[in-house]
Scaffold this motif. Sequence first.
Motif, PDB file in Angstrom:
ATOM      1  N   GLU A 197       0.832  -1.208   0.000  1.00 48.24           N
ATOM      2  CA  GLU A 197       0.000   0.000   0.000  1.00 48.24           C
ATOM      3  C   GLU A 197       0.864   1.255   0.000  1.00 48.24           C
ATOM      4  N   LEU A 198       1.931   1.239   0.781  1.00 45.91           N
ATOM      5  CA  LEU A 198       2.838   2.380   0.807  1.00 45.91           C
ATOM      6  C   LEU A 198       3.496   2.566  -0.556  1.00 45.91           C
ATOM      7  N   ALA A 199       3.904   1.458  -1.175  1.00 48.22           N
ATOM      8  CA  ALA A 199       4.537   1.543  -2.489  1.00 48.22           C
ATOM      9  C   ALA A 199       3.571   2.134  -3.513  1.00 48.22           C
ATOM     10  N   GLU A 200       2.324   1.704  -3.473  1.00 48.34           N
ATOM     11  CA  GLU A 200       1.335   2.243  -4.414  1.00 48.34           C
ATOM     12  C   GLU A 200       1.148   3.747  -4.208  1.00 48.34           C
ATOM     13  N   ALA A 201       1.134   4.170  -2.945  1.00 46.03           N
ATOM     14  CA  ALA A 201       0.980   5.596  -2.660  1.00 46.03           C
ATOM     15  C   ALA A 201       2.167   6.387  -3.187  1.00 46.03           C
ATOM     16  N   VAL A 202       3.350   5.830  -3.013  1.00 41.65           N
ATOM     17  CA  VAL A 202       4.561   6.497  -3.504  1.00 41.65           C
ATOM     18  C   VAL A 202       4.526   6.613  -5.026  1.00 41.65           C
ATOM     19  N   LEU A 203       4.107   5.549  -5.698  1.00 45.54           N
ATOM     20  CA  LEU A 203       4.052   5.568  -7.158  1.00 45.54           C
ATOM     21  C   LEU A 203       3.025   6.583  -7.652  1.00 45.54           C
ATOM     22  N   GLU A 204       1.892   6.658  -6.979  1.00 46.11           N
ATOM     23  CA  GLU A 204       0.881   7.640  -7.371  1.00 46.11           C
ATOM     24  C   GLU A 204       1.408   9.055  -7.176  1.00 46.11           C
ATOM     25  N   MET A 253       4.511   9.918  -7.246  1.00 39.74           N
ATOM     26  CA  MET A 253       5.539  10.112  -8.265  1.00 39.74           C
ATOM     27  C   MET A 253       4.913  10.585  -9.567  1.00 39.74           C
ATOM     28  N   ARG A 254       3.789   9.961  -9.943  1.00 44.05           N
ATOM     29  CA  ARG A 254       3.141  10.363 -11.196  1.00 44.05           C
ATOM     30  C   ARG A 254       2.609  11.792 -11.130  1.00 44.05           C
ATOM     31  N   GLU A 255       2.108  12.189  -9.951  1.00 39.28           N
ATOM     32  CA  GLU A 255       1.547  13.530  -9.815  1.00 39.28           C
ATOM     33  C   GLU A 255       2.640  14.601  -9.836  1.00 39.28           C
ATOM     34  N   ARG A 256       3.758  14.307  -9.183  1.00 37.35           N
ATOM     35  CA  ARG A 256       4.798  15.326  -9.021  1.00 37.35           C
ATOM     36  C   ARG A 256       5.826  15.307 -10.149  1.00 37.35           C
ATOM     37  N   GLN A 257       6.006  14.134 -10.747  1.00 38.79           N
ATOM     38  CA  GLN A 257       6.991  13.988 -11.821  1.00 38.79           C
ATOM     39  C   GLN A 257       6.333  13.283 -13.008  1.00 38.79           C
ATOM     40  N   PRO A 258       5.541  13.999 -13.795  1.00 36.73           N
ATOM     41  CA  PRO A 258       4.835  13.364 -14.917  1.00 36.73           C
ATOM     42  C   PRO A 258       5.771  12.636 -15.888  1.00 36.73           C
ATOM     43  N   GLY A 259       7.015  13.078 -15.957  1.00 38.99           N
ATOM     44  CA  GLY A 259       7.969  12.429 -16.846  1.00 38.99           C
ATOM     45  C   GLY A 259       8.343  11.019 -16.433  1.00 38.99           C
ATOM     46  N   GLY A 316       6.115   8.760 -15.688  1.00 37.19           N
ATOM     47  CA  GLY A 316       4.902   7.967 -15.833  1.00 37.19           C
ATOM     48  C   GLY A 316       5.164   6.548 -16.286  1.00 37.19           C
ATOM     49  N   VAL A 317       6.077   6.371 -17.239  1.00 38.96           N
ATOM     50  CA  VAL A 317       6.378   5.025 -17.742  1.00 38.96           C
ATOM     51  C   VAL A 317       6.951   4.163 -16.633  1.00 38.96           C
ATOM     52  N   GLN A 318       7.959   4.707 -15.949  1.00 39.10           N
ATOM     53  CA  GLN A 318       8.614   3.925 -14.903  1.00 39.10           C
ATOM     54  C   GLN A 318       7.646   3.560 -13.783  1.00 39.10           C
ATOM     55  N   SER A 319       6.807   4.507 -13.390  1.00 32.01           N
ATOM     56  CA  SER A 319       5.902   4.240 -12.273  1.00 32.01           C
ATOM     57  C   SER A 319       4.846   3.208 -12.647  1.00 32.01           C
ATOM     58  N   ARG A 320       4.329   3.267 -13.866  1.00 29.40           N
ATOM     59  CA  ARG A 320       3.328   2.286 -14.299  1.00 29.40           C
ATOM     60  C   ARG A 320       3.963   0.892 -14.433  1.00 29.40           C
ATOM     61  N   ALA A 321       5.168   0.853 -14.969  1.00 27.18           N
ATOM     62  CA  ALA A 321       5.843  -0.440 -15.110  1.00 27.18           C
ATOM     63  C   ALA A 321       6.116  -1.056 -13.743  1.00 27.18           C
ATOM     64  N   LEU A 322       6.569  -0.235 -12.796  1.00 17.34           N
ATOM     65  CA  LEU A 322       6.822  -0.735 -11.438  1.00 17.34           C
ATOM     66  C   LEU A 322       5.541  -1.221 -10.768  1.00 17.34           C
ATOM     67  N   VAL A 369      -3.376  -1.590 -15.055  1.00 16.31           N
ATOM     68  CA  VAL A 369      -2.398  -0.519 -14.821  1.00 16.31           C
ATOM     69  C   VAL A 369      -1.501  -0.334 -16.044  1.00 16.31           C
ATOM     70  N   LEU A 370      -1.047  -1.417 -16.606  1.00 16.02           N
ATOM     71  CA  LEU A 370      -0.148  -1.335 -17.759  1.00 16.02           C
ATOM     72  C   LEU A 370      -0.878  -0.807 -18.990  1.00 16.02           C
ATOM     73  N   ASN A 371      -2.132  -1.188 -19.150  1.00 21.55           N
ATOM     74  CA  ASN A 371      -2.908  -0.662 -20.273  1.00 21.55           C
ATOM     75  C   ASN A 371      -3.096   0.849 -20.157  1.00 21.55           C
ATOM     76  N   VAL A 372      -3.320   1.331 -18.942  1.00 21.60           N
ATOM     77  CA  VAL A 372      -3.437   2.783 -18.741  1.00 21.60           C
ATOM     78  C   VAL A 372      -2.128   3.466 -19.135  1.00 21.60           C
ATOM     79  N   GLY A 373      -1.010   2.895 -18.702  1.00 23.99           N
ATOM     80  CA  GLY A 373       0.273   3.469 -19.072  1.00 23.99           C
ATOM     81  C   GLY A 373       0.485   3.495 -20.567  1.00 23.99           C
ATOM     82  N   LEU A 374       0.055   2.436 -21.238  1.00 21.01           N
ATOM     83  CA  LEU A 374       0.263   2.349 -22.688  1.00 21.01           C
ATOM     84  C   LEU A 374      -0.670   3.263 -23.472  1.00 21.01           C
TER      85      LEU A 374
END
Length: 202
Positions: free
Chosen positions: A2-9, A11-17, A19-25, A42-47
């Motif tokens: 849960e903590l990892a998911e929050a961190v990834l979310e 990351m996407r909000e603060r560092q849009p660049g 996005g690929v890495q966060s979705r893959a992770l 999740v991967l389909n959203v990233g793609l």
Amino acid sequence: YELAEAVLEAMRERQPGLGVQSRALEGDMLRKRVEYAQSLAVLNVGLENHPRSTDLRYARALTRLMLEQIDQAVSELEALVDEQPDEPRLLNALGYTLIDRTDRLDAGAELIERAYALAPDNPAIIDSMGWAAFLQGHPEEALEYLRTAHERALSDPEIAAHLGEVLWVLGRRDQARSVWETALESEPDHPVLRETQERLDP
């Protein structure tokens, strides 16, 4: 998780660049949690935003394998290999999928050999070399590769599953059990490891 998911979310909000890495992770994390449908989503959203991303397409192929969408996974990996024919990770992924999940054993073994020529020290590729040799009926040759792969990646449960199976077939059953039991201590729910042990030593 849960903590990892929050961190990834975040990351996407603060560092849009990123996005690929966060979705893959996130896709990889969900796959390890055996939440395959969520991983695919999740991967389909990233793609949708990054349709040409190698990392996302590769991750989606791996998730599709877990969902038994074999033809789609193979097609995705074949497209990636066509685009990057000298990328050992992709060659190995496609080759391993062909030998393990289809009847295209020779074609898969050839791709794995190409990957091995490019990256002979990679434990995952060494494992694939061993598994291909085993499936082709050469367990002694397979054992050499799998021992090497296991020594270099002691925490990898799939390599442990393969090594144990070859040891079992060669009649070294106590050694096989030891390999499996050690791996199960850190990965008790790994599907390949669990299936291998339960199939051979119920």
